[in-house]
Design an enzyme around this catalytic site. Sequence first.
Site, mmCIF file in Angstrom:
data_model
loop_
_atom_site.group_PDB
_atom_site.id
_atom_site.type_symbol
_atom_site.label_atom_id
_atom_site.label_comp_id
_atom_site.label_asym_id
_atom_site.label_seq_id
_atom_site.Cartn_x
_atom_site.Cartn_y
_atom_site.Cartn_z
ATOM 1 N N ASN A 81 0.801 -1.205 0.000
ATOM 2 C CA ASN A 81 0.000 0.000 0.000
ATOM 3 C C ASN A 81 0.840 1.263 0.000
ATOM 4 O OD1 ASN A 81 -2.240 1.765 0.423
ATOM 5 N ND2 ASN A 81 -3.271 0.119 1.537
ATOM 6 N N GLN A 137 -15.035 -0.891 -1.253
ATOM 7 C CA GLN A 137 -16.024 0.126 -1.604
ATOM 8 C C GLN A 137 -16.371 -0.083 -3.073
ATOM 9 O OE1 GLN A 137 -12.898 1.146 -0.280
ATOM 10 N NE2 GLN A 137 -13.259 2.660 1.321
ATOM 11 N N HIS A 148 -11.069 0.979 -9.644
ATOM 12 C CA HIS A 148 -10.560 -0.363 -9.923
ATOM 13 C C HIS A 148 -10.903 -1.188 -8.687
ATOM 14 C CE1 HIS A 148 -6.856 -2.892 -11.471
ATOM 15 N NE2 HIS A 148 -7.807 -3.674 -10.972
ATOM 16 N N HIS A 150 -10.925 -3.180 -5.559
ATOM 17 C CA HIS A 150 -9.835 -3.532 -4.654
ATOM 18 C C HIS A 150 -10.400 -3.870 -3.282
ATOM 19 C CE1 HIS A 150 -10.224 0.915 -4.565
ATOM 20 N NE2 HIS A 150 -9.869 0.849 -3.282
ATOM 21 N N HIS A 152 -9.411 -4.182 0.682
ATOM 22 C CA HIS A 152 -8.458 -3.818 1.730
ATOM 23 C C HIS A 152 -8.329 -4.973 2.726
ATOM 24 C CE1 HIS A 152 -8.431 0.611 0.890
ATOM 25 N NE2 HIS A 152 -9.640 0.359 0.435
#
Length: 221
Positions: A81, A137, A148, A150, A152
Site C-alpha cells: 500500500n 467500496q 478499480h 480492490h 483492503h
Amino acid sequence: ASLRKRSALVAVAASGAFLYGCLHHLSTASAAPEGSRGVATGTSPPAAGGVGGAYSYFGKFKIPHKDQVFFASEHCLGIVNLKPIVPGHVLIIPKRVKPRLADLTPEEISDLFASVVKVGPRIESHYQGTALNIATQDGKDAGQSVPHVHVHILPRRPKDIEPNDKVYDMIEDWDGDPKSTKPRGKLEVPPDSERKPRTMDEMRAEAEILRKLFPENAPTL
C-alpha cells in the site's frame, strides 16, 4: 453506530454469501466478451539508468511488479500500500481494470475472494495481528477513490484503533492516488503528517518480504 458504519459491517458480512452465489453459478454464467477483458499487464524493457520488468495497472497508475506486487493468482494481484492505515495494510486487486464487482466474471470474483482468504491469515500472522478488517467500496459513491475493484486487508491488534469503529472512517478516507490533495477526516489515526505516501524503496522492501510468505504465488518480475 451510524447508518454508514452499520452498512459497512453488513457489506463485509454479506461478501461470503455473495461469493457462495458466484461459485454456485460459476458453471452456468457467461464470461465477458474477449474484447472487454482489458487486462492491463505487460513487460517494460530497461530504461536508461533504470530497471525494466513486469508491470500492471491499479486504475490509471502503473504498478511495477518488482516494487509493489507480492502475490499473484490466476486473475488477481496482491500489492503493498502507498498509504497504509496500519502496518501490513495491503490490497487485493483483479488484473483487469474494472471499477465494480459486477463488472468481473464469476471466475474473477471467485479468485478475488479466494485470494483474500489466502492472503489475510498470513498477513495477520506476519504482522502479529489477532484479527483482520476486510473491506471494499463498490463504486465512487461508496467511497472508492481509485476506479478499480480492490479489497483492503488490514491486520489488527487489541486497542490499535480506538474506538474500534473508527477504522471504517479511515478506510473511507483512504486514497490511493499519490498526487491527491484530498483532505483527511479529523478521525484519521495516525495524523496526516505521519501518513505521507511511501517511497518506492519502502514499498519494494516490504513487497520482497511478503513474497516469501507466498512462494506458490510468486508474481512475474
